[in-house]
Enzyme design. Structure first.
Site, PDB file in Angstrom:
ATOM      1  N   VAL A  11       0.836  -1.202   0.000  1.00 10.58           N
ATOM      2  CA  VAL A  11       0.000   0.000   0.000  1.00 10.58           C
ATOM      3  C   VAL A  11       0.873   1.254   0.000  1.00 10.58           C
ATOM      4  O   VAL A  11       0.684   2.160  -0.821  1.00 10.58           O
ATOM      5  CB  VAL A  11      -0.951  -0.015   1.223  1.00 10.58           C
ATOM      6  CG1 VAL A  11      -1.666   1.323   1.372  1.00 10.58           C
ATOM      7  CG2 VAL A  11      -1.966  -1.138   1.083  1.00 10.58           C
ATOM      8  N   ASP A  30      10.712   4.217   6.015  1.00 11.99           N
ATOM      9  CA  ASP A  30      10.554   2.860   6.529  1.00 11.99           C
ATOM     10  C   ASP A  30      11.652   2.597   7.552  1.00 11.99           C
ATOM     11  O   ASP A  30      12.792   3.021   7.360  1.00 11.99           O
ATOM     12  CB  ASP A  30      10.635   1.839   5.375  1.00 11.99           C
ATOM     13  CG  ASP A  30       9.989   0.520   5.750  1.00 11.99           C
ATOM     14  OD1 ASP A  30       8.955   0.178   5.149  1.00 11.99           O
ATOM     15  OD2 ASP A  30      10.502  -0.159   6.673  1.00 11.99           O
ATOM     16  N   LYS A  35      15.736  -2.395   3.494  1.00 11.67           N
ATOM     17  CA  LYS A  35      14.689  -2.152   2.499  1.00 11.67           C
ATOM     18  C   LYS A  35      14.870  -0.760   1.882  1.00 11.67           C
ATOM     19  O   LYS A  35      14.783  -0.584   0.664  1.00 11.67           O
ATOM     20  CB  LYS A  35      13.339  -2.234   3.215  1.00 11.67           C
ATOM     21  CG  LYS A  35      12.202  -2.666   2.347  1.00 11.67           C
ATOM     22  CD  LYS A  35      11.000  -2.933   3.244  1.00 11.67           C
ATOM     23  CE  LYS A  35       9.754  -3.087   2.447  1.00 11.67           C
ATOM     24  NZ  LYS A  35       8.556  -3.113   3.280  1.00 11.67           N
ATOM     25  N   THR A 120      -5.303  -0.517   7.081  1.00 10.85           N
ATOM     26  CA  THR A 120      -6.641  -0.953   7.500  1.00 10.85           C
ATOM     27  C   THR A 120      -6.635  -1.091   9.009  1.00 10.85           C
ATOM     28  O   THR A 120      -5.897  -1.911   9.558  1.00 10.85           O
ATOM     29  CB  THR A 120      -6.983  -2.300   6.838  1.00 10.85           C
ATOM     30  OG1 THR A 120      -6.886  -2.111   5.435  1.00 10.85           O
ATOM     31  CG2 THR A 120      -8.385  -2.751   7.200  1.00 10.85           C
ATOM     32  N   GLU A 156      -7.670   2.061   1.492  1.00 12.97           N
ATOM     33  CA  GLU A 156      -7.085   1.640   0.224  1.00 12.97           C
ATOM     34  C   GLU A 156      -7.887   0.465  -0.330  1.00 12.97           C
ATOM     35  O   GLU A 156      -8.252  -0.429   0.398  1.00 12.97           O
ATOM     36  CB  GLU A 156      -5.637   1.210   0.511  1.00 12.97           C
ATOM     37  CG  GLU A 156      -4.866   0.828  -0.686  1.00 12.97           C
ATOM     38  CD  GLU A 156      -4.988   1.865  -1.764  1.00 12.97           C
ATOM     39  OE1 GLU A 156      -4.545   2.999  -1.562  1.00 12.97           O
ATOM     40  OE2 GLU A 156      -5.570   1.548  -2.827  1.00 12.97           O
ATOM     41  N   ASN A 231     -14.310  -5.279   2.105  1.00 10.03           N
ATOM     42  CA  ASN A 231     -13.546  -6.534   2.051  1.00 10.03           C
ATOM     43  C   ASN A 231     -14.392  -7.720   2.500  1.00 10.03           C
ATOM     44  O   ASN A 231     -14.330  -8.796   1.910  1.00 10.03           O
ATOM     45  CB  ASN A 231     -12.275  -6.428   2.899  1.00 10.03           C
ATOM     46  CG  ASN A 231     -11.098  -5.926   2.076  1.00 10.03           C
ATOM     47  OD1 ASN A 231     -11.253  -5.624   0.903  1.00 10.03           O
ATOM     48  ND2 ASN A 231      -9.934  -5.830   2.689  1.00 10.03           N
ATOM     49  N   LEU A 273     -16.843 -13.796  -8.283  1.00 12.47           N
ATOM     50  CA  LEU A 273     -17.716 -14.976  -8.249  1.00 12.47           C
ATOM     51  C   LEU A 273     -16.968 -16.173  -8.839  1.00 12.47           C
ATOM     52  O   LEU A 273     -17.574 -17.070  -9.401  1.00 12.47           O
ATOM     53  CB  LEU A 273     -18.995 -14.721  -9.055  1.00 12.47           C
ATOM     54  CG  LEU A 273     -20.096 -13.925  -8.365  1.00 12.47           C
ATOM     55  CD1 LEU A 273     -21.327 -13.825  -9.257  1.00 12.47           C
ATOM     56  CD2 LEU A 273     -20.506 -14.561  -7.025  1.00 12.47           C
ATOM     57  N   GLY A 276     -13.781 -21.820  -6.204  1.00 12.56           N
ATOM     58  CA  GLY A 276     -12.543 -22.595  -6.115  1.00 12.56           C
ATOM     59  C   GLY A 276     -12.088 -22.766  -4.683  1.00 12.56           C
ATOM     60  O   GLY A 276     -12.908 -22.844  -3.759  1.00 12.56           O
ATOM     61  N   CYS A 283      -5.492  -9.800   3.542  1.00 11.96           N
ATOM     62  CA  CYS A 283      -6.593  -8.866   3.826  1.00 11.96           C
ATOM     63  C   CYS A 283      -7.897  -9.533   4.239  1.00 11.96           C
ATOM     64  O   CYS A 283      -8.434  -9.231   5.296  1.00 11.96           O
ATOM     65  CB  CYS A 283      -6.834  -7.988   2.608  1.00 11.96           C
ATOM     66  SG  CYS A 283      -5.343  -7.144   2.111  1.00 11.96           S
TER      67      CYS A 283
HETATM   68  C1  UGA Z   1      -8.313  -7.328  -1.388  1.00 17.05           C
HETATM   69  C2  UGA Z   1      -9.397  -6.405  -1.995  1.00 17.05           C
HETATM   70  O1  UGA Z   1      -9.854  -6.954  -3.245  1.00 17.05           O
HETATM   71  C3  UGA Z   1      -8.863  -5.000  -2.231  1.00 17.05           C
HETATM   72  O2  UGA Z   1      -9.911  -4.148  -2.682  1.00 17.05           O
HETATM   73  C4  UGA Z   1      -8.299  -4.467  -0.891  1.00 17.05           C
HETATM   74  O3  UGA Z   1      -7.701  -3.193  -1.075  1.00 17.05           O
HETATM   75  C5  UGA Z   1      -7.235  -5.423  -0.376  1.00 17.05           C
HETATM   76  O4  UGA Z   1      -7.823  -6.715  -0.201  1.00 17.05           O
HETATM   77  C6  UGA Z   1      -6.740  -4.891   0.953  1.00 17.05           C
HETATM   78  O5  UGA Z   1      -7.533  -4.837   1.897  1.00 17.05           O
HETATM   79  O6  UGA Z   1      -5.601  -4.426   1.024  1.00 17.05           O
HETATM   80  P1  UGA Z   1      -6.187  -8.643  -2.384  1.00 17.05           P
HETATM   81  O7  UGA Z   1      -6.269  -9.415  -1.105  1.00 17.05           O
HETATM   82  O8  UGA Z   1      -4.894  -8.041  -2.797  1.00 17.05           O
HETATM   83  O9  UGA Z   1      -7.263  -7.430  -2.357  1.00 17.05           O
HETATM   84  O10 UGA Z   1      -6.622  -9.608  -3.586  1.00 17.05           O
HETATM   85  P2  UGA Z   1      -8.017 -10.053  -4.229  1.00 17.05           P
HETATM   86  O11 UGA Z   1      -7.920  -9.885  -5.685  1.00 17.05           O
HETATM   87  O12 UGA Z   1      -9.167  -9.418  -3.541  1.00 17.05           O
HETATM   88  O13 UGA Z   1      -8.038 -11.606  -3.920  1.00 17.05           O
HETATM   89  C7  UGA Z   1      -8.176 -12.110  -2.585  1.00 17.05           C
HETATM   90  C8  UGA Z   1      -8.349 -13.613  -2.601  1.00 17.05           C
HETATM   91  O14 UGA Z   1      -9.640 -13.961  -3.089  1.00 17.05           O
HETATM   92  C9  UGA Z   1      -7.344 -14.354  -3.482  1.00 17.05           C
HETATM   93  O15 UGA Z   1      -6.864 -15.479  -2.795  1.00 17.05           O
HETATM   94  C10 UGA Z   1      -8.145 -14.780  -4.684  1.00 17.05           C
HETATM   95  O16 UGA Z   1      -7.675 -15.960  -5.266  1.00 17.05           O
HETATM   96  C11 UGA Z   1      -9.531 -14.979  -4.059  1.00 17.05           C
HETATM   97  N1  UGA Z   1     -10.628 -14.832  -5.026  1.00 17.05           N
HETATM   98  C12 UGA Z   1     -10.858 -13.633  -5.614  1.00 17.05           C
HETATM   99  C13 UGA Z   1     -11.451 -15.915  -5.302  1.00 17.05           C
HETATM  100  O17 UGA Z   1     -11.285 -17.017  -4.748  1.00 17.05           O
HETATM  101  N2  UGA Z   1     -12.487 -15.746  -6.185  1.00 17.05           N
HETATM  102  C14 UGA Z   1     -12.736 -14.567  -6.788  1.00 17.05           C
HETATM  103  O18 UGA Z   1     -13.714 -14.492  -7.571  1.00 17.05           O
HETATM  104  C15 UGA Z   1     -11.897 -13.475  -6.502  1.00 17.05           C
END
Ligand code: UGA
Length: 454
Positions: A11, A30, A35, A120, A156, A231, A273, A276, A283
């Protein structure tokens, strides 16, 4: 504007690079000296598509330091983007947030500055951060801090793997503050983004039909709750489709068609949707736990969010159950996991389903081989004790295995020469944990194709 960002994780670094790209003078702070040195040398500490190009292109506006003194006194906006890792009883650990707030208070110059919480944080943290900054400032200067700073919440919404796209072309920007001047400062900071007046980078063109970005101006508590509620909603959308997926399996329905069929209703939406193995990452697990914990503090149950968490936990168990059903005995078997990262296009392994599945298989006496296009070196650093044999290619990982489990839907796995992989294996089981592959093609290649949803 002069901006400081505390914390150079996904972030913080993405926000810093984007604001520098938009023309602000940004200093990223940081505490981790190694880093910071790496960043000064142009090295990005994690894998995120387009971040290296963005950082390189905005270099003239971007600097890195371990010293608060270097930029806090001259900043107009200070972002706190430190980690809030899971603590006890579902509540996040706020020690880094506290240290950042104290550090800010110790170096404020006295000119008005906006302190923005981007991490968060539990609802009410804005007020808590305010009190820590105030105490540190008043202790140092023996002056009242009134009018010296204000705290805002600016949650974020970026996803790892598409962090730059999400930051430059957001669906909305949420700003929470209890003070008009603060909202105006943040509006000026984000103006090029809100109005989409910046020149889009060549590697990430502006999407067609992208208009002005809506700004949600709310009070502090609402902005903080928006983040958790968003989230948790996305997490429960995934758990919902996984629950329907279990039923689809029983009645012989195709979950991909079902998801499309319900998702095209604009009230539901097709995204998130994908049925799996379920969600991983830093997050959803942490934020749903925090939401349940906060609800509990107020005597509420958050039963829907709890159920989503339980469904997600069970999906990982079902992987092992399915393998057991097919192979009958796991002891002495060799299982190949394709994908270690919690999702494609990242090397982040936090809460990755692959780790859980590997542990469960090892506990049952199986040998685990694995491949991931980018996360293997991080795996070696972070999980040296997890007895998984890493392989240079998916083909090598699958060789002589009794079963292959596709855990992370990296696009390159779709294109593999599955026919020759089948011939190199000892068994024929393929568990497609993300419904990524072409079932008919795999069946034709001689696989016993399984999924978690029909
Ligand atoms: C998530 C949110 O989508 C962001 O909007 C938020 O900013 C972020 O958390 C955060 O709080 O920082 P992130 O965890 O990076 O983002 O990734 P995602 O794309 O949301 O995927 C999360 C998990 O859900 C992954 O393991 C993904 O494989 C899974 N997923 C996602 C599914 O199983 N099915 C889906 O349809 C979508």
């Amino acid at each position: 504007m002069n901006v400081s960002i505390i914390g150079t994780g996904y972030v913080g670094l993405t926000t810093g690079a984007c604001l520098a790209f938009l023309g602000h003078k940004v200093t990223c702070i940081d505490a981790d000296e190694r880093k910071v040195k790496a960043l000064q040398a142009g090295k990005i500490p994690f894998y995120e598509p387009h971040l290296p190009e963005l950082v390189a292109g905005a270099r003239h506006n971007l600097s890195f330091t371990t010293e608060y003194a270097q930029s806090i006194p001259t900043s107009q906006v200070i972002f706190i983007a430190v980690g809030t890792p899971p603590g006890q009883n579902g509540a996040p650990d706020l020690k880094y947030l506290e240290a950042a707030a104290r550090g800010i208070g110790e170096y404020l110059s006295g000119d008005f500055v906006v302190v923005v919480n981007k991490s968060t944080v539990p609802i009410g943290s804005g007020n808590w951060v305010e009190s820590i900054v105030r105490d540190a400032y008043e202790k140092r200067t023996s002056k009242k801090a009134n009018g010296v700073f204000a705290v805002a919440s600016n949650p974020e919404f970026l996803r790892e793997g598409s962090a730059i796209f999400d930051s430059l072309y957001p669906d909305r920007v949420v700003v929470g503050s209890d003070n008009q001047r603060t909202a105006e400062v943040l509006y000026s900071l984000y103006r090029p983004l809100l109005e989409q007046t910046f020149i889009a980078p060549s590697y990430l063109p502006r999407p067609d039909r992208m208009g002005a970005v809506p700004l949600i101006s709310a009070d502090l508590a609402s902005a903080e709750l928006i983040k958790y509620a968003a989230n948790a909603f996305l997490a429960l959308k995934i758990s919902y489709i996984n629950e329907i997926g279990q039923l689809a399996e029983k009645v012989g329905a195709d979950i991909t068609q079902v998801a499309k069929g319900i998702g095209l209703d604009a009230r539901i939406g097709t995204r998130f949707l994908q049925a799996g193995i379920g969600w991983g990452g830093s997050c959803f697990g942490k934020d749903t736990a925090a939401l349940v914990a906060t609800a509990g503090e107020y005597g509420l149950d958050a039963g829907i969010v709890k159920a989503a968490r339980e469904m997600n936990r069970r999906q990982r168990e079902r992987v092992v159950d399915k393998l057991l059903d097919e192979l009958k005995i796991l002891k002495g078997r060799t299982i190949c996991l394709l994908g270690l990262a919690f999702k494609p296009d990242t090397d982040d392994l936090r809460e990755a389903p692959a780790l859980d599945i590997a542990r469960k298989l090892i506990e049952r006496g199986a040998r685990v081989k694995a491949h991931d296009p980018v996360a293997m070196s991080r795996f070696l650093q972070e999980y040296p004790d997890l007895d998984v044999t890493l392989c240079a290619s998916a083909e090598e990982a699958a060789q002589d295995c009794d079963a292959v489990v596709l855990v992370t839907e990296w696009q390159q796995y779709r294109e593999l020469d599955w026919e020759s992989i089948k011939n190199s294996m000892r068994g024929q089981v393929l568990l497609d944990g993300r419904n990524l592959l072409d079932r008919a093609r795999l069946a034709k290649a001689g696989f016993r194709y399984l999924s978690l949803a029909g």
